[in-house]
Scaffold this motif. Sequence first.
Motif: not given
Length: 160
Positions: A56-63, A85-86
Motif C-alpha cells: 500500500q502507498i499512503i499519501l499525506g500533504n501539509n494542511q 488504517d494499517f
Amino acid sequence: MKEIKHTTEAYIYKNIDMLPQEDQVLMNNAIEAKNKAYAPYSKFSVGAALLLENGQIILGNNQENAAYPSGMCAERVAIWKAGSDFPGVTIKKLAIVASSSTYVVNKPISPCGACRQTLSEYEINQNSAIEILFMGAVGEVYKVDSIISLLPFSFDSSFV
C-alpha cells in the motif's frame, strides 16, 4: 571524556529519473500528494508518500489554517494515516517533495524536527529502518537509510 564522531551518509541522485523504479513511483506519488496540499498561508506545499510492507502507498500533504502555524506537516499526516488504517504494518519507505508558489525550490527538503521525532517513534516501534527520500520541486534527490541518519541522538521511550 569520550569523543564520539557522528557522520551521516546519504545517496544523492541527480533527479527522479536516476532513482530505481520503485523509488520513482513513490516520488511521483509524493508529487501527486503535494499538488493537493492546502498551503494558502505559507505558499509552501509538501507531499509525502509512504510505502508499506503490504504494498500500500499512503499519501499525506501539509494542511494549514488561519491560526497559522497550527497546521500539520505532510509527513505526519501520512504516517498517522498509515498507523490508523494499517496498524502494525511495517513502513518501508517515505518520499517527500516540496514546492513553493513564490520561488523555485531547487534543493532537497528534509523533514522538520517534529516529523523526525514522529518518524523515529514509528521506526523504533516497528524495529526496522524507514528509508527516506526527499527533494525540492526540481533537482537532486537525497536518500538516507533510516531516520536515525537525520536524527542521530533521538529521544525515545527508553528515557521515560
